[in-house]
Design an enzyme around this catalytic site. Structure first.
Site, PDB file in Angstrom:
ATOM      1  CG  HIS A  36      -1.923   0.953   1.410  1.00  0.00           C
ATOM      2  ND1 HIS A  36      -1.686   2.269   1.739  1.00  0.00           N
ATOM      3  CD2 HIS A  36      -3.266   0.840   1.287  1.00  0.00           C
ATOM      4  CE1 HIS A  36      -2.844   2.919   1.813  1.00  0.00           C
ATOM      5  NE2 HIS A  36      -3.811   2.078   1.539  1.00  0.00           N
TER       6      HIS A  36
ATOM      7  CD  GLN B 117      -6.990  -4.729   3.785  1.00  0.00           C
ATOM      8  OE1 GLN B 117      -7.952  -5.440   4.058  1.00  0.00           O
ATOM      9  NE2 GLN B 117      -7.137  -3.467   3.432  1.00  0.00           N
TER      10      GLN B 117
ATOM     11  CE  LYS C 128      -7.939   0.126   5.291  1.00  0.00           C
ATOM     12  NZ  LYS C 128      -6.711   0.036   4.514  1.00  0.00           N
TER      13      LYS C 128
HETATM   14  C1  LIG Z   1      -5.710   0.786   4.626  1.00  0.00           C
HETATM   15  C2  LIG Z   1      -4.318   0.310   4.581  1.00  0.00           C
HETATM   16  C3  LIG Z   1      -3.274   1.116   5.051  1.00  0.00           C
HETATM   17  C4  LIG Z   1      -3.498   2.531   5.562  1.00  0.00           C
HETATM   18  O1  LIG Z   1      -4.214   2.573   6.745  1.00  0.00           O
HETATM   19  P1  LIG Z   1      -5.039   3.910   7.142  1.00  0.00           P
HETATM   20  O2  LIG Z   1      -5.505   3.644   8.518  1.00  0.00           O
HETATM   21  O3  LIG Z   1      -6.164   4.022   6.171  1.00  0.00           O
HETATM   22  O4  LIG Z   1      -4.108   5.043   7.104  1.00  0.00           O
HETATM   23  C5  LIG Z   1      -2.004   0.601   4.991  1.00  0.00           C
HETATM   24  N1  LIG Z   1      -1.761  -0.635   4.517  1.00  0.00           N
HETATM   25  C6  LIG Z   1      -2.739  -1.439   4.063  1.00  0.00           C
HETATM   26  C7  LIG Z   1      -2.402  -2.815   3.570  1.00  0.00           C
HETATM   27  C8  LIG Z   1      -4.046  -0.989   4.076  1.00  0.00           C
HETATM   28  O5  LIG Z   1      -5.014  -1.787   3.603  1.00  0.00           O
END
Ligand SMILES: *Cc1c(COP(=O)(O)O)cnc(C)c1O
Length: 411
Positions: A128, A208, A231
């Site tokens: 990411h 994730q 998430k």
């Molecule tokens: C969403 C995500 C991030 C970033 O996290 P945020 O809390 O949205 O800043 C980093 N790495 C992965 C794999 C993600 O899915």
């Protein structure tokens, strides 16, 4: 059940009923929410915990001598204990940040103070942007060299290539536990072994992974692990940085301010011990309480049964679509979680997503904050359906059916 095997039970409909938003309609259709890898919806337990904190007991934390301050501090620190239990870590190893992105920036920025010209940082092509750009900053500012481990055609990490990149100049290896696009689950414990063999620091992006996989940081043995509240069925504005006790103690502060110092005079400053050293200023108190509630809520389920349910959702969608000549899946590694990214021949990803929305189906289209990965596959965008524990087979069937219809617009 076979002797000793755990009983696998998970009632998706009962779990789903705890999410008020999932009973709403979108464009006159029942909501089918398949954008969970971007952010998941919130159960009543989280909404109530945050509202309860605001209406029942709220004050700033730590410095108070009055009842509300003490109660709120207890709730905030209780959330830290919940996170520590959830990840099998020590309480003092848990730092609250404002999200996954800030947690990685904290590590990169603090480690970066001792990174010099030619020091190497190893990431992968499936990271990411949050696990790429903070390291690019060290390339620009400190002269570090950034190396990208390749991704194979099926979306698996090329472990031979990764191993070949890790050497005496490697200072940091930072790899995602589970790709937010491909769904690929990486052997992060094994990679931590490779990093430690050359004295490098191992960072795991669990944004994730923590949602879909049981996490045991004692077994994983990384130096830093990052996850994010929004998430994990929790609120936005809260993330977690785990640092192994020795690793956190060795880390210089990230931001300066109240709460992160032992003492300060006109010409000296002594920093507090972790985790406080890394929590400058008033922390996201309500968000931490919400995350604590989300984690307690999630931990009450049989995680293996939840994972099996999510995998079954993915399998059902994949099996229904794989036979179509217009369907091009992205990421079919043997070890992968419940994320289905794909392209549709002859149609733009954004157009497909907009048509699906008319059927009440929410998916994401674009680069998914993973431009290096998209370039690796020669793509500028893809569609992503990502599953959560509250999704049902009916959701999958509505999605598959709507996709078939959307696709006919472009014939
Ligand atoms: C969403 C995500 C991030 C970033 O996290 P945020 O809390 O949205 O800043 C980093 N790495 C992965 C794999 C993600 O899915």
């Amino acid at each position: 059940m076979a002797d000793g095997a755990p009983v696998m039970t998970f009632d998706a409909l009962a779990a789903r009923a705890q999410f008020p938003i999932l009973s709403r309609q979108v464009n006159g259709k029942p909501l089918v929410y398949l954008d969970n890898a971007a952010s998941s919806q919130k159960p009543r337990a989280v909404i109530d915990a945050m509202a309860g904190a605001m209406s029942g007991s709220y004050a700033n934390v730590h410095r108070g001598l009055h009842t509300l301050a003490n109660e709120t501090t207890e709730a905030y620190e209780g959330a830290r204990r919940s996170v520590a239990r959830f990840l099998n870590a020590g309480e003092d190893e848990i730092v609250f940040t404002k999200g996954g992105t800030e947690a990685i920036n904290l590590v990169a920025s603090s480690i970066g103070q001792s990174i010099g010209e030619g020091d190497e940082i190893v990431v992968s092509q499936m990271e990411h942007h949050s696990n790429v750009v903070p390291w690019h900053l060290l390339r620009e500012r400190r002269g570090a060299v950034l190396r990208f481990a390749r991704v194979l055609d099926d979306g698996a990490l090329d472990m031979d290539h990764l191993a070949s990149l890790i050497g005496p100049r490697t200072r940091v290896v930072s790899i995602t536990q589970m790709s937010n696009v491909l769904g690929t689950i990486n052997p992060v414990a094994e990679i931590a072994g490779l990093a430690h063999a050359v004295g490098a620091v191992m960072v795991v992006d669990g944004c994730q992974g923590a949602v879909h996989l049981p996490v045991d940081l004692k077994a994983l043995d990384c130096d830093f692990y990052v996850c994010t509240g929004h998430k994990l069925y929790g609120p936005t504005g809260i993330g977690v940085l785990y640092g192994k006790a020795e690793a956190l103690s060795a880390l210089p502060p990230y931001q300066g301010g109240g709460e992160m110092i032992e003492s300060v005079t006109e010409d000296t400053v002594r920093y507090a011990e972790p985790p406080r050293r890394f929590e400058a200023g008033t922390p996201p108190i309500l968000e931490a309480i919400g995350l604590g509630a989300a984690i307690e809520w999630l931990s009450a389920f049989d995680r293996a049964a939840v994972e099996a349910h999510e995998t079954a959702l993915y399998q059902r969608a994949f099996e229904a679509l794989r036979g179509h000549d217009w369907f091009r899946p992205l990421g079919t590694a043997p070890d992968k979680g419940a994320i289905l990214a794909f392209t549709v021949d002859g149609a733009h990803a954004h157009d497909i997503a907009q048509i699906l929305d008319r059927y009440g189906v929410a998916v994401r289209a674009g680069q998914h904050c993973a431009e290096p990965l998209m370039s690796r596959f020669g793509l500028t965008s893809s569609i992503r359906a990502s599953f959560a524990l509250y999704n049902t087979f009916e959701d999958v069937d509505i999605f598959v059916d709507a996709l078939g219809k959307a696709r006919t617009f472009f014939q």
